[in-house]
Write a protein that holds these residues in place. Structure first.
Motif, short mmCIF file in Angstrom:
data_model
loop_
_atom_site.label_atom_id
_atom_site.label_comp_id
_atom_site.label_asym_id
_atom_site.label_seq_id
_atom_site.Cartn_x
_atom_site.Cartn_y
_atom_site.Cartn_z
N GLN A 1 33.20 36.85 43.87
CA GLN A 1 32.74 37.94 43.85
C GLN A 1 31.92 38.29 42.82
O GLN A 1 30.60 38.71 42.90
CB GLN A 1 33.73 38.78 44.14
CG GLN A 1 33.37 40.33 44.18
CD GLN A 1 34.69 41.28 44.58
OE1 GLN A 1 35.60 40.89 43.69
NE2 GLN A 1 34.55 42.02 45.10
N HIS B 1 37.86 36.21 43.46
CA HIS B 1 37.19 37.09 42.59
C HIS B 1 36.37 36.43 41.57
O HIS B 1 35.10 37.17 41.50
CB HIS B 1 38.39 37.37 41.37
CG HIS B 1 38.00 38.28 40.36
ND1 HIS B 1 37.79 39.76 40.55
CD2 HIS B 1 37.88 38.22 39.04
CE1 HIS B 1 37.50 40.08 39.37
NE2 HIS B 1 37.60 39.13 38.51
N GLU C 1 46.06 40.36 47.73
CA GLU C 1 46.08 41.52 46.67
C GLU C 1 47.45 42.26 47.23
O GLU C 1 48.26 42.59 46.54
CB GLU C 1 45.04 42.06 46.27
CG GLU C 1 44.19 41.26 45.39
CD GLU C 1 42.74 41.96 45.09
OE1 GLU C 1 42.23 41.73 44.16
OE2 GLU C 1 42.45 43.16 45.83
#
Length: 175
Positions: free
Chosen positions: A118, A115, A140
């Motif tokens: 990203q 994350h 996830e």
């Protein structure tokens, strides 16, 4: 080796939450042996047969966490250190190991690292590598399905629930 019975709920590798429907004798490839028959909760049209005596495959079946264990894991999320593995091949190998192990703490670290990476990529006008995107989606899926099932909420409600729980935990630490 862990023994399971019909009705047990397990997390089965990247396939998610499954109910053990039966322990049955089947003949695949001309050899008759005993299998666990698993039905994924979120893909009821699928069925998996896991040979009872195949330690490698049975080890991919894990008991699901309790509600309390999930809340504790969520509370510990802000403290989980994540680090980016620069070398792509090393990263792929490590992330595959984490997905196979099903270790929830490691899954949280992996999702967190992906994350943050990203977000860095987006600032540069780039996207995640396709393999990193796939790893993040699989991790996830594993966590969100388990959390949704145990907490009796929809999968779409998992991330807002996690964020809300983290905020509550952070406010309690400040007070």
């Amino acid at each position: 080796m862990k023994q399971y019975t019909a009705g047990d709920m397990v997390l089965y590798s990247v396939h998610g939450i499954c109910r053990i429907m039966d322990r049955t004798q089947r003949s695949f490839g001309g050899q008759k042996q005993e299998y666990y028959m698993l039905k994924p909760v979120y893909a009821p049209d699928s069925t998996f047969f896991v040979p009872v005596d195949n330690e490698n495959l049975v080890s991919k079946m894990r008991r699901i966490l309790s509600g309390e264990e999930i809340k504790k894991l969520i509370q510990e999320m802000p403290d989980q250190n994540s680090y980016w593995i620069e070398e792509e091949e090393d990263r792929k190998e490590r992330y595959q190991q984490i997905l196979s192990s099903g270790n929830r703490t490691e899954l949280v670290r992996m999702i967190k690292a992906l994350h943050f990476h990203q977000q860095e990529q987006q600032k540069k006008g780039r996207r995640l590598h396709i393999s990193d995107e796939r790893f993040m989606k699989e991790a996830e899926k594993m966590l969100y399905e388990e959390f949704a099932y145990v907490l009796n909420i929809r999968k779409e409600e998992v991330l807002p629930f996690i964020l809300q729980q983290v905020q509550v935990a952070e406010k309690n630490e400040v007070s």
